[in-house]
Design a protein around this motif. Sequence first.
Motif, short mmCIF file in Angstrom:
data_model
loop_
_atom_site.label_atom_id
_atom_site.label_comp_id
_atom_site.label_asym_id
_atom_site.label_seq_id
_atom_site.Cartn_x
_atom_site.Cartn_y
_atom_site.Cartn_z
N LYS A 142 25.31 34.63 68.39
CA LYS A 142 26.00 34.31 69.75
C LYS A 142 27.27 34.97 70.12
O LYS A 142 27.53 35.50 71.22
CB LYS A 142 25.90 33.28 69.98
N THR A 143 28.08 34.53 68.88
CA THR A 143 29.48 34.93 69.18
C THR A 143 29.70 36.60 69.43
O THR A 143 30.45 37.09 70.31
CB THR A 143 30.42 34.89 67.86
N LEU A 144 28.88 37.41 69.02
CA LEU A 144 29.09 38.94 69.26
C LEU A 144 28.42 39.12 70.51
O LEU A 144 29.04 40.07 71.33
CB LEU A 144 28.12 39.66 68.05
N ILE A 168 32.04 29.44 77.48
CA ILE A 168 32.22 28.32 76.95
C ILE A 168 31.28 28.12 75.59
O ILE A 168 30.08 28.49 75.91
CB ILE A 168 31.81 27.36 77.94
N ASP A 169 31.88 28.02 74.47
CA ASP A 169 31.12 27.95 73.30
C ASP A 169 30.80 26.41 72.82
O ASP A 169 31.36 25.49 72.93
CB ASP A 169 31.80 28.43 72.29
N GLU A 170 29.45 26.23 72.79
CA GLU A 170 28.75 25.04 71.94
C GLU A 170 28.95 23.95 72.80
O GLU A 170 29.56 22.94 72.33
CB GLU A 170 29.43 24.68 70.43
N GLN A 171 28.85 24.09 74.18
CA GLN A 171 29.44 22.74 74.95
C GLN A 171 28.29 22.01 75.47
O GLN A 171 27.80 22.15 76.57
CB GLN A 171 30.54 23.38 76.15
MG MG Z 1 29.13 30.06 66.66
#
Ligand code: MG
Length: 697
Positions: free
Chosen positions: A302-304, A396-399
């Motif tokens: 996902k980060t990429l 927003i990551d992993e929220q």
């Molecule tokens: Mg991650």
Amino acid sequence: MAGRPEALFPLFAPLERLEGVGPKTAALLERMGIVRPVDLLFALPHGVALRRRLSTLAEAVPPETVVLEIEVEGHRPPVRRGRPWRVLARDAAGLPLEIVFFHPRRQWIERTLPAGARRTVSGKLEEFDGRWQIVHPDHVLPSGRADEIPLAEPLHPLTEGLGRRQMRRAVTAALARLPALPEWIDPHLLAREGWPGWAEALRLAHAPQGPEDVAPSSPARRRLAYDELFAHQLALAIARARWRRRPGIARRFSGALQEKVRAALPFPLTGAQERAIAEINADLAAPQRMNRLLQGDVGAGKTLVAFMALLAAIESGGQGALMAPTEILARQHLQGLRPWAEAAGITIALLTGRDGGRARTEKLRRLAAGEIDLLVGTHALFSEGVAFRDLALAVIDEQHRFGVRQRLELTEKGHRTDLLVMTATPIPRSLALAAYGDMDLSILDEKPPGRRPVKTALVSNERLEAVVARLAHAVAEGRQAYWVCPLVEESDVLDLAAAEDRYRALAAALGPERVALVHGQMPPEARDRAMAAFAAGEVPVLVATTVIEVGVDVPAASIMVIEGAERFGLSQLHQLRGRVGRGAAESHCLLLYTPPLGETARRRLEIMRESEDGFRIAEEDLRIRGAGDVLGTAQSGLPRFRVADLESQADLAALAQSDARALLAADPALSSERGRAARHLLWLLEKDRALSLLGAG
Ligand code: MG
Ligand code: ADP
């Protein structure tokens, strides 16, 4: 429309206005969260007790629940403590029957069933040792009043002190107030499904005639569930429309920055990553504001994808923000993104709550001047005093804690920033619809190739010593391991004590220099130091509580031990396991449990052994535990549905979403006949907050 429609007033009045509901009953109801007549309406029975009237026991087909006339012959009090009190009786034909009570009050039982008296009793009739008996009858009335005992009695939720009849009286009084409301369900749908109207559905749902009437598949229940899902989806659709109506900016970019990073990557993107990037690029290029959820299993990359999106925003002349839930994860993102940022030639910086003084001031200055392209950080990113020159995209990551409400509030703030939310919680589609129905969805359903499966084993903690010996062996071979300590109740303090005990034991067994401990109550600096030592391979074993974010990426770690695994949610176990299997080595996950393991617990853990597919695991988790627990309602932004059951009525969730969006598209102000009816529904189900977003701006 100014406020709640008048037709609904009686349903929102105080409970005590209901006939037969006094202050005492009201107080009891309040304990169940029932404070207004409308709450009574949705306190549906969870079952139904069916009874048959018998004129004599000779007609009985035990075990069954019966209504019967009897004559009391006498009492046989318990001879010893713990033994039941038996009332000996005969039916109209003179056949014997025992009525059995455990721990009755003597005075009560002798007055209720005096010798020689005739009574109407109801209860479950069983044959025991060749004798008829009823244990704890549910009704005992004077003779000749059998008619008062319903043959199909709804089993409403109760609380201590609140009797069945009392509850039924309250429900009946609330039902008597049902207003005639206009129909908000599409008439074609209503006809196709054969659903009753709203008021009729409530009456039917409260008066089941058999088990099929309390099943989620009954037409009345499905209709009421649909109301709930539809109201929720309509509120989300309104928020979504509002978000989209606010002018965004059609971002213009050629993809040149994205190309630079692609060229520098040692691997090709997965098909799923390509699809997600294309969807996001299209959103960014469109004039509406993006409001998109990127969902993908741990390690799906996902980060990429998010980084590619940020590059598009940056190439178009704006800035990007990437917000992580914790400090450690924010740092890790910074480190992971740095080489890609260099390849793209953009400026990246970190801002956390720990920044202070001159360094912070300088960062904020550069940010405001547009000298920083991408700011990575914690929620500090959105704190006061942080001003971007032009924030084009926030990721927003992993929220999972970022609920619908917060997203609504963001829309109300009204900046033109596009929004991308990443979640690694692979929630089933029905839940995703309910929790994130206002967002568009991109799913990474494919993992980068070459990942080796993690070998998972269930191990009783009676074999702890053997596990530690194996761990010592693995460490001697140069492997690295996480050791996650159990959740002890909901208490950080107890978690900590357990983790410290485990840390000491492992340090004694393996050598103190080989074990590090991290937990939520450590000073952040010490935690970072321990994490860094583990990540650098200096310390082979990391003992952690789940309070600390294990979302970190340490590819060399290949062993995950999870203690008290039976106490974790499956998705959580899956997340934790996803921390290993990232490197070249074969990885192992040991799920330690405390025997004896119940049937359900064992089944859950076996799913972990069988599958590494986060979606499948989440579906199973949902099936076994129910929706509330899978996400944790408070955390997820998922509403607490009173009737709808996302597991058995998943089809309705999808239908409700498309229906809600279609209604709003056809009638954006909800001013048509059906639109106005739908407003009633929103008021009824207290989703009226969404109405304030209608029409305006
Ligand atoms: Mg991650
Ligand atoms: P997620 O955030 O979805 O859990 P990450 O973005 O952390 O996953 O990616 C996990 C690892 O896989 C990272 O080291 C990342 O660089 C790598 N990765 C990402 N995309 C690919 C790909 N297409 N092929 C191979 N490795 C990839």
